[in-house]
Enzyme design. Structure first.
Site, PDB file in Angstrom:
ATOM      1  CD  GLN A   1      24.977 -29.612   9.577  1.00 44.65           C
ATOM      2  OE1 GLN A   1      24.859 -28.422   9.833  1.00 44.65           O
ATOM      3  NE2 GLN A   1      23.933 -30.402   9.430  1.00 44.65           N
TER       4      GLN A   1
ATOM      5  CG  HIS B   1      33.432 -31.693  14.200  1.00 46.76           C
ATOM      6  ND1 HIS B   1      33.461 -30.321  14.275  1.00 46.76           N
ATOM      7  CD2 HIS B   1      32.505 -31.991  13.241  1.00 46.76           C
ATOM      8  CE1 HIS B   1      32.601 -29.811  13.413  1.00 46.76           C
ATOM      9  NE2 HIS B   1      32.010 -30.810  12.785  1.00 46.76           N
TER      10      HIS B   1
ATOM     11  CG  ASP C   1      30.890 -37.024   7.922  1.00 42.40           C
ATOM     12  OD1 ASP C   1      30.880 -37.093   9.166  1.00 42.40           O
ATOM     13  OD2 ASP C   1      29.849 -37.082   7.228  1.00 42.40           O
TER      14      ASP C   1
END
Length: 416
Positions: A223, A43, A13
């Protein structure tokens, strides 16, 4: 030309999608190559005109006309989720996303049976949940490791009899282990997979070598390194290699080892979605992330002060970078501080891949650690560069490509 690899040096994130979109907007890019993860990626890309899409399996450069996506064999592909994502892209003005997609036939399939088993296991953990996204990606990887010759793969979508056998065996094994699964009958799934095979270009692993020589490619990771299957803080990790390793392997297979720039992405505030260590967490920080709401699987989105200790560890685990992209600088202010050491340690050292007992012990240490917080730097990019020993090549002050500022005229290598 020089390819670029983009990896998150946190818990995910950090803004990989918006960085990839900027790369594709600022130079001619032929293809975005996905090299790990699956449909659990999220995303977010926002355009100047306000259009928004959360990229899961399509590359985050898909808003840019002509930019293709390649899902390598290291991606766990969910055709049902991919179809829904393509529909949303059509709704926001990108009707040709599937036309610009190639998928390696060796990639594992994530199916409704993997998803149901994933959720059943996570519910059974109760208060000890790992923070799974609940989409079956890890379950597909685990099944592929246990049954490599029988696991459903993308190429099977074009072989209905083979796919039927493999889905039936998968369903039967998981049902025998976990009990009845909340998933449709095999026969109900087959038409969707056949439609996927008819619509999408399924290729072999040799295809990527030609793509890499056709033009500049951006390798888009999923990730974050602190969630890596081997170097993350076990058991709060993913079933995926989140470092540069898969991308480097794909380049080496094409005879292009060492030809790509390594770009690490960081938020100015260290965050984590779900349980597990977040040493600098501070519930008093006045931040929220509407793109990452609390959900039944990961739980809440957590904010912390910039954790230089954890990010130095991620940098070492990833094997270093050529430069950094520092995002969310619009959140920087006096409330946000920097952690250069913990109360018990100032540096964490990665161990050998595969030693999960060591990683679990490290997790236990981090859950007990307390941050030593210094005041907010007056110059965040300079402070982050000094702490991590790598230059900040790009800063982001908002969600769009227009909000990105290269630190130097040629900071992130342009094609040559």
């Amino acid at each position: 030309m020089r390819h670029v690899m983009v990896v998150d040096l946190g818990y995910g994130d950090a803004g990989k999608g918006t960085v990839v979109d900027w790369l594709c907007a600022s130079r001619p890019v032929h293809t975005v190559v996905r090299f790990n993860g699956g449909a659990q990626a999220a995303h977010n890309v926002v355009l100047r005109d306000g259009r928004h899409h959360t990229f899961a399996q399509f590359g985050a450069g898909t808003f840019r006309p002509g930019v293709r996506t390649h899902l390598s064999r290291h991606v766990v592909v969910d055709p049902l989720a991919l179809a829904a994502e393509a529909d949303h892209l059509t709704a926001v003005g990108v009707p040709d996303a599937l036309d610009r997609l190639t998928v390696d036939g060796e990639a594992l399939l994530a199916t409704p049976y993997h998803r149901a088993a994933n959720r059943a296991r996570e519910i059974a953990r109760g208060a000890d949940r790992h923070g799974s996204c609940g989409l079956g990606v890890g379950e597909a990887v685990a099944y592929g490791l246990a049954h490599p010759d029988e696991a459903p793969r993308v190429a099977d979508c074009a072989r209905p009899a083979m796919l039927r056998r493999r889905l039936t065996a998968l369903r039967d094994r998981l049902t025998a282990e976990l009990g009845p699964l909340d998933a449709p009958p095999v026969e109900d799934c087959l038409p969707a997979y056949a439609a996927f095979a008819d619509r999408v270009a399924i290729v072999d692993r040799a295809h990527l070598a030609g793509v890499l020589r056709a033009g500049t490619c951006v390798f888009e990771g999923a990730q974050g390194v602190l969630l890596d299957e081997w170097h993350g803080f076990h058991p709060y990790t993913t079933w995926s290699t989140t470092t540069f390793a898969n991308a480097e392997a794909l380049l080496a297979e094409a005879g292009l080892a060492g030809t790509a720039q390594r770009l690490g992405v960081l938020r100015v505030t260290t965050t984590r979605h779900g349980p597990g260590p977040l040493v600098t967490e501070d519930p008093a920080l006045p931040f929220a992330d509407p793109r990452n709401p609390t959900n039944p699987w990961q739980g809440r989105f957590r904010f912390g002060h910039f954790d230089a200790v954890a990010h130095r560890y991620a940098l070492a685990a990833a094997g270093g970078v050529d430069g950094l992209a520092l995002t969310h600088l619009d959140l920087a202010g006096p409330a946000l501080r920097i952690c250069r050491r913990y109360d018990t340690v100032d540096r964490l050292t990665p161990g050998p891949a595969g030693d999960l007992d060591r990683q679990a012990a490290l997790t236990a240490r981090l859950l007990r650690a307390r941050p030593v917080l210094d005041e907010a730097p007056t110059d965040w990019p300079a402070a982050v560069a000094a702490e991590l020993g790598a230059p900040v090549l790009l800063t982001s002050h908002g969600p769009t490509a227009d909000d990105k500022v290269p630190a130097l005229a040629a900071a992130v290598s342009a094609p040559r």
